[in-house]
Design an enzyme around this catalytic site. Structure first.
Site, PDB file in Angstrom:
ATOM      1  N   HIS A  92       0.795  -1.233   0.000  1.00  0.00           N
ATOM      2  CA  HIS A  92       0.000   0.000   0.000  1.00  0.00           C
ATOM      3  C   HIS A  92       0.824   1.279   0.000  1.00  0.00           C
ATOM      4  O   HIS A  92       0.267   2.373   0.052  1.00  0.00           O
ATOM      5  CB  HIS A  92      -0.959   0.016   1.196  1.00  0.00           C
ATOM      6  CG  HIS A  92      -0.265   0.239   2.525  1.00  0.00           C
ATOM      7  ND1 HIS A  92       0.297  -0.781   3.243  1.00  0.00           N
ATOM      8  CD2 HIS A  92      -0.046   1.365   3.249  1.00  0.00           C
ATOM      9  CE1 HIS A  92       0.823  -0.301   4.358  1.00  0.00           C
ATOM     10  NE2 HIS A  92       0.634   1.008   4.384  1.00  0.00           N
TER      11      HIS A  92
HETATM   12  C1  UD1 Z   1      -2.170   5.705   5.945  1.00  0.00           C
HETATM   13  C2  UD1 Z   1      -0.845   6.265   6.454  1.00  0.00           C
HETATM   14  C3  UD1 Z   1       0.270   5.236   6.250  1.00  0.00           C
HETATM   15  C4  UD1 Z   1      -0.110   3.915   6.886  1.00  0.00           C
HETATM   16  C5  UD1 Z   1      -1.467   3.460   6.392  1.00  0.00           C
HETATM   17  C6  UD1 Z   1      -1.884   2.248   7.164  1.00  0.00           C
HETATM   18  C7  UD1 Z   1      -0.609   8.692   6.189  1.00  0.00           C
HETATM   19  C8  UD1 Z   1       0.057   9.763   5.440  1.00  0.00           C
HETATM   20  N1  UD1 Z   1      -0.459   7.468   5.708  1.00  0.00           N
HETATM   21  O1  UD1 Z   1      -2.010   5.479   4.555  1.00  0.00           O
HETATM   22  O2  UD1 Z   1       1.442   5.702   6.873  1.00  0.00           O
HETATM   23  O3  UD1 Z   1       0.855   2.963   6.515  1.00  0.00           O
HETATM   24  O4  UD1 Z   1      -2.438   4.498   6.622  1.00  0.00           O
HETATM   25  O5  UD1 Z   1      -2.844   1.477   6.516  1.00  0.00           O
HETATM   26  O6  UD1 Z   1      -1.233   8.943   7.194  1.00  0.00           O
HETATM   27  N2  UD1 Z   1      -9.387   4.348   2.024  1.00  0.00           N
HETATM   28  C9  UD1 Z   1     -10.562   3.648   2.005  1.00  0.00           C
HETATM   29  N3  UD1 Z   1     -11.120   3.292   3.186  1.00  0.00           N
HETATM   30  C10 UD1 Z   1     -10.560   3.582   4.383  1.00  0.00           C
HETATM   31  C11 UD1 Z   1      -9.353   4.297   4.394  1.00  0.00           C
HETATM   32  C12 UD1 Z   1      -8.767   4.663   3.204  1.00  0.00           C
HETATM   33  O7  UD1 Z   1     -11.120   3.349   0.937  1.00  0.00           O
HETATM   34  O8  UD1 Z   1     -11.124   3.202   5.434  1.00  0.00           O
HETATM   35  C13 UD1 Z   1      -8.742   4.693   0.707  1.00  0.00           C
HETATM   36  C14 UD1 Z   1      -9.151   6.050   0.169  1.00  0.00           C
HETATM   37  O9  UD1 Z   1      -9.200   5.954  -1.212  1.00  0.00           O
HETATM   38  C15 UD1 Z   1      -7.979   6.923   0.558  1.00  0.00           C
HETATM   39  C16 UD1 Z   1      -6.813   5.968   0.475  1.00  0.00           C
HETATM   40  O10 UD1 Z   1      -7.337   4.716   0.896  1.00  0.00           O
HETATM   41  O11 UD1 Z   1      -7.831   8.015  -0.276  1.00  0.00           O
HETATM   42  C17 UD1 Z   1      -5.645   6.356   1.357  1.00  0.00           C
HETATM   43  O12 UD1 Z   1      -6.047   6.507   2.716  1.00  0.00           O
HETATM   44  P1  UD1 Z   1      -5.174   7.425   3.717  1.00  0.00           P
HETATM   45  O13 UD1 Z   1      -5.649   7.264   5.104  1.00  0.00           O
HETATM   46  O14 UD1 Z   1      -5.102   8.814   3.194  1.00  0.00           O
HETATM   47  O15 UD1 Z   1      -3.738   6.858   3.571  1.00  0.00           O
HETATM   48  P2  UD1 Z   1      -3.240   5.340   3.599  1.00  0.00           P
HETATM   49  O16 UD1 Z   1      -2.677   5.005   2.281  1.00  0.00           O
HETATM   50  O17 UD1 Z   1      -4.295   4.476   4.175  1.00  0.00           O
HETATM   51  N1  UDP Z   2      -3.168  -5.868   9.060  1.00  0.00           N
HETATM   52  C1  UDP Z   2      -4.425  -6.457   9.197  1.00  0.00           C
HETATM   53  N2  UDP Z   2      -5.090  -6.851   8.079  1.00  0.00           N
HETATM   54  C2  UDP Z   2      -4.585  -6.710   6.828  1.00  0.00           C
HETATM   55  C3  UDP Z   2      -3.306  -6.104   6.696  1.00  0.00           C
HETATM   56  C4  UDP Z   2      -2.620  -5.682   7.834  1.00  0.00           C
HETATM   57  O1  UDP Z   2      -4.895  -6.642  10.311  1.00  0.00           O
HETATM   58  O2  UDP Z   2      -5.254  -7.096   5.861  1.00  0.00           O
HETATM   59  C5  UDP Z   2      -2.468  -5.406  10.277  1.00  0.00           C
HETATM   60  C6  UDP Z   2      -1.042  -5.877  10.437  1.00  0.00           C
HETATM   61  O3  UDP Z   2      -0.996  -7.128  11.074  1.00  0.00           O
HETATM   62  C7  UDP Z   2      -0.452  -4.779  11.292  1.00  0.00           C
HETATM   63  C8  UDP Z   2      -1.175  -3.536  10.834  1.00  0.00           C
HETATM   64  O4  UDP Z   2      -2.348  -3.995  10.178  1.00  0.00           O
HETATM   65  O5  UDP Z   2      -0.745  -5.014  12.673  1.00  0.00           O
HETATM   66  C9  UDP Z   2      -0.293  -2.776   9.883  1.00  0.00           C
HETATM   67  O6  UDP Z   2      -1.017  -1.819   9.209  1.00  0.00           O
HETATM   68  P1  UDP Z   2      -0.598  -1.260   7.785  1.00  0.00           P
HETATM   69  O7  UDP Z   2       0.216  -2.243   7.052  1.00  0.00           O
HETATM   70  O8  UDP Z   2      -1.861  -0.799   7.162  1.00  0.00           O
HETATM   71  O9  UDP Z   2       0.223   0.049   8.171  1.00  0.00           O
HETATM   72  P2  UDP Z   2       1.775   0.353   8.407  1.00  0.00           P
HETATM   73  O10 UDP Z   2       2.265  -0.550   9.481  1.00  0.00           O
HETATM   74  O11 UDP Z   2       2.468   0.171   7.101  1.00  0.00           O
HETATM   75  O12 UDP Z   2       1.791   1.786   8.796  1.00  0.00           O
END
Ligand code: UD1
Ligand code: UDP
Length: 375
Positions: A207
């Site tokens: 992601h």
């Molecule tokens: C965010 C964090 C990243 C973290 C990740 C964990 C920032 C800058 N990034 O990234 O560090 O690793 O969360 O998962 O804060 N969306 C949905 N449903 C949701 C949430 C998001 O559809 O419930 C989609 C939307 O299209 C959105 C995109 O995901 O635009 C990105 O979501 P966002 O929270 O902005 O950043 P992440 O890529 O999730």
């Molecule tokens: N995780 C989860 N389901 C998934 C993918 C990840 O429960 O389908 C959990 C994973 O075990 C970890 C956390 O989500 O505890 C990590 O989140 P993510 O990878 O979204 O964010 P990051 O750590 O890169 O910020």
């Protein structure tokens, strides 16, 4: 400090919930009055509700519902929403976690309102300012009053940025506390059966913006992952961020199962039973280290080098991923140091809670925030 002080935890995204749960539990055991502010950065049931259920987190006292947007729009909404709720709730301490935009916004709001803050997972650095998370980490650590580090290298990084040692506490990794707490429930068999997977399989989660936000990067990555799927069947619980672009790049095939994001217990069960994990997640690098599952991280750098020196993690480029997968599948997990990172023992939450509770009682744990120069 006033009678019965209030601690608020600001949580917004999936990894925040995992890191906060042990801290919330441990503070609860010490009788500290507390509440969760959910910013709503993640809002799908599979990105949020399922974690509250799996981790036993209490209902938030407020959900700001900020949702998605560009960095500016999302951060602006977070700032406005958090300023209001912090003023209304009048916390004595706000605890923030990790490196997401909700964390950055909370630390800025509190700094301007003069509310004390603690940062859990302080001092991680990828030294790659092209990552939005790195910007968030640097700003958060510059402003936090109390900093909780998960691994020793954080101490020298924080020192080199001028953070006084007296503000920093090496407490271990609360994400690993959550893992240990879930361990008895981690059973791959039912998830493997539900998803129709064979006994030997690999898991991939992808992601990071650098991997999924452009057509070119997504295509290069997907081609490499498809190549791996010719060695071992793959399941990909796909993060909503990359869903459309990875699908458009052709992430599909006889040995690739793309599924919705999994709940915490289901996901870790699957990881526990996997022969290999391919990821760009921060947390997953740490969890595979503790579970002893080989992990290939498709990134040029990591803010968690301890998962390489003391764990099962290796950095790879998409071009090198198929060969690295072949080697990892042949060799199994190997950990250079032969021991887990120090204090990744399931007791980080209680350590954090102890420091916070002492601080609330007036122990002088954050002298720099009172206007002293760094020593
Ligand atoms: C965010 C964090 C990243 C973290 C990740 C964990 C920032 C800058 N990034 O990234 O560090 O690793 O969360 O998962 O804060 N969306 C949905 N449903 C949701 C949430 C998001 O559809 O419930 C989609 C939307 O299209 C959105 C995109 O995901 O635009 C990105 O979501 P966002 O929270 O902005 O950043 P992440 O890529 O999730
Ligand atoms: N995780 C989860 N389901 C998934 C993918 C990840 O429960 O389908 C959990 C994973 O075990 C970890 C956390 O989500 O505890 C990590 O989140 P993510 O990878 O979204 O964010 P990051 O750590 O890169 O910020």
């Amino acid at each position: 400090m006033r009678e019965n002080p209030l601690v608020l935890h600001v949580l917004g995204a999936r990894p925040n919930f995992v890191k906060a749960a042990p801290v919330v539990r441990a503070l609860g055991e010490l009788g500290v009055r507390q509440g969760i502010i959910h910013t709503g950065q993640h809002y799908d049931a599979l990105m949020s509700d399922v974690f509250f259920a799996d981790l036993g987190l209490p209902e938030p006292v407020a959900n700001l519902g900020v949702g998605s947007g560009t960095h500016a729009k999302q951060t602006a909404a977070l700032l406005v929403g958090l300023e209001e709720v912090v003023q209304e709730q009048e916390p004595d301490l706000v605890v923030v976690y990790g490196d997401v935009n909700s964390t950055l916004a909370a630390i800025l709001v509190c700094a301007k309102l003069g509310v004390k803050t603690a940062h859990v997972e302080a001092g991680l650095r990828s030294f790659d300012r092209g990552m939005p998370e790195e910007v968030n980490r640097v700003v958060t650590d510059a402003l936090a009053d109390v900093l909780f580090a998960t691994s020793p290298e954080a101490l020298s990084y924080l020192a080199s940025e001028g953070v006084p040692a007296s503000k920093v506490h090496l407490v271990g990794n609360p994400m690993i506390d959550s893992l240990y707490a879930a361990l008895p429930s981690l059973d791959p068999a039912p998830v493997v059966e539900r998803l129709g997977l064979p006994e030997r399989y690999a898991v991939a989660t992808l992601h990071r913006p650098a991997n999924v936000d452009t057509v070119e990067a997504a295509k290069e990555l997907v081609d490499a992952v498809l190549d791996v799927s010719r060695q071992i069947p793959l399941v990909v619980p796909v993060h909503p961020r990359g869903k459309a672009r990875l699908a458009a790049a052709g992430l599909d095939g006889p040995s690739v199962k793309v599924v919705d994001p999994l709940g915490y217990v289901d996901f870790l069960s699957l990881v526990r039973g996997a022969a290999l994990v391919i990821t760009d997640s921060g947390g997953v690098q740490e969890e595979t280290t503790v579970l002893g599952v080989p992990c290939l991280t498709v990134r040029p750098n990591t803010e968690r080098p301890i998962t390489i020196t003391h764990g099962t993690n290796r950095l790879v480029t998409p071009a090198l991923l198929p060969a690295a997968a072949e080697k990892a599948l042949a060799d199994g997990a190997s950990t250079p140091a032969g021991e887990l990172p120090v204090l990744w023992d399931g007791q980080a939450g209680p350590r954090v809670a102890k420091v916070i509770s002492a601080w609330l009682k007036g122990d002088n744990l954050a002298p720099a925030s009172q206007g002293k120069r760094p020593e």
